[in-house]
Design a protein around this motif. Structure first.
Motif: not given
Length: 459
Positions: A1-12, A33-38
């Motif tokens: 299975m391909s798992v899609h992950i989002l990391i929410i953190d203001d520290e790059m 892998i996706f990311n967001a700082t806010n």
């Protein structure tokens, strides 16, 4: 299975470190892998992508990740939310899990521990995907065995049944919370019938058991372990081997009793009193309590480590006043059961009478409703049920039992029977479109009684 992950953190820097760990340990590919700082950017990612797991930092600059947990869970229920933070002290981890986080992972944990924890979360996601795309229609699970024993049409409980079909098959313990009388024992039995259908179901209410009795009942003892121990005793754990052990009222356990329970739930190992032999059990453990364990922890009356262990799979059953739609179903069920138990005809119950019975808040929940209906059926002698057949042991102000409020327990919450009867007359007239004869029939009184009370009320 391909798992899609989002990391929410203001520290790059942390996002980069965490992403590298996920890739190096082959948890997922870089493109997953996706990311967001806010939070604003995070919601945009969640709306445009099928995210399986989102890792949320508590400190997002001027934004609070802790305050955002409930909103994220409500808007994106198909995404498993895990909190990751450098804060590991105080009640913050407990509050995050209470608000809907699946797990709380310290950033300072070792890489191996981190990967192991993530793999457990992924295992949960994979379980849910298998359920979601299974050929059976799980939205109808409440009408099928084994959960059909729990009568409800509440959508939240339907979701609980779906969840239980997954977690019941794991070895992890299950914690059921809810007010007294909501049916925690019924649900525990349904879990046992599903996960261990051929195994024993052993139930024990631990409230009131002292140290000696608790250990003796749960673990058993050897012959001669103490005075009057003239023979060996098999404990509840051993009796439940291969089946399910249901421990009710665990919020009443002392701290020393909790330590013994923690060791067993972690290892599956125990010792009988008077024996050095370590025995094991593969019993499925289901716990229940009507107390708020978070509050007990804050008061120093419940161990955090035991709570974390039990809270792996937590089910909360809402009170009956928050699922009024279940009242007609339960009334009809109990009427038929009572008639069968008393060997009498099933009495007739009108829709209008059911509407009147829905106006009571049932502080004792399903257990109280069952008792009231059984008593009414016996009084009816298999004929027609009327409102006068129903006796309410606790007459409370209906407004104090609103859908979102706890029932009041002070003296001002009680009403005189005379006042309640007047209210029911108004309700009966509303149900019967102002027809006094029909209202009188519903209440089991004469039409003249209705007329006399209306004159008194100047209606």
């Amino acid at each position: 299975m391909s798992v899609h992950i989002l990391i929410i953190d203001d520290e790059m820097n942390w996002i980069k470190t965490f992403s590298d760990i996920l890739i190096d340990y082959q948890v997922c590919d870089a493109e997953d892998i996706f990311n967001a700082t806010n939070l604003s950017d995070a919601c945009e990612v969640l709306r445009n992508n099928a995210i399986d797991i989102l890792f949320l930092d508590l400190n997002l600059g001027c934004e609070s990740g802790q305050d955002a947990i409930q909103g994220l869970r409500a808007e994106f229920p198909n995404s498993t939310l895990v909190v990751m933070s450098g804060v590991t002290t105080g009640s913050i981890p407990l509050m995050c899990m209470e608000r809907g986080a699946y797990d709380y992972l310290p950033k300072a944990m070792s890489t191996d521990e981190l990967v192991l924890s993530i793999q457990k979360v992924i295992s949960r996601v994979e379980h849910f995907d298998r359920v979601r795309f299974a050929p059976n229609d799980l939205s109808m699970v409440n009408t099928q065995l084994p959960f059909s024993s729990y009568v409800t049409q509440d959508e939240k409980l339907h979701s609980v049944f779906e969840y239980l079909k997954v977690v019941s098959m794991t070895q992890h313990p299950i914690l059921i919370t809810g007010e007294s009388g909501v049916g925690k024992g019924v649900l525990a039995k349904a879990i046992a019938e599903y996960s261990r259908p051929n195994g024993p179901f052993v139930s024990l209410n631990v409230a009131g058991l002292d140290e000696q009795m608790f250990s003796d009942t749960l673990f058993g003892h050897t012959k001669g372990a103490y005075t009057n121990a003239s023979s060996q005793r098999t404990g509840m754990i051993a009796k439940a081997n291969g089946g399910t052990l249901f421990l009710d009222e665990i919020g009443d356990l002392s701290l020393s009793q909790q330590i013994k329970l923690l060791y067993f739930t972690q290892s599956g190992e125990y010792q009988r009193i008077g024996s050095d032999l370590i025995e094991t059990s593969d019993a499925k453990i289901v716990f229940a309590t009507n107390q708020n364990l978070i509050e007990l922890i804050e008061l120093g009356k419940f161990r955090k480590d035991l709570f974390y262990r039990l809270n792996t799979h937590h089910i909360n059953i809402p009170p009956l006043r928050q699922r009024i739609g279940d009242i007609p179903l339960l009334i009809k069920k109990f009427v038929h059961q009572a008639a069968e138990d008393y060997a009498i005809n099933v009495p007739h119950i009108s829709d209008g009478l059911i509407e009147l019975l829905k106006s009571y808040c049932y502080p004792g929940n399903v257990r109280e409703l069952s008792s009231i209906v059984y008593n009414a059926v016996l009084k009816s002698d298999g004929q027609v049920l009327t409102f006068s057949d129903f006796e309410f042991p606790e007459i409370r102000d209906i407004e104090s039992c609103s859908l979102n409020a706890e029932p009041e327990t002070n003296d001002t919450s009680f009403k005189r029977l005379d006042d309640l009867f007047d209210e029911k007359i108004i309700d009966a007239l509303r149900v019967s479109d102002g027809n006094q004869s029909k209202a009188a029939s519903l209440l089991g009184v004469s039409q003249s009684t209705i007329s006399r009370r209306l004159k008194k009320l100047q209606i």
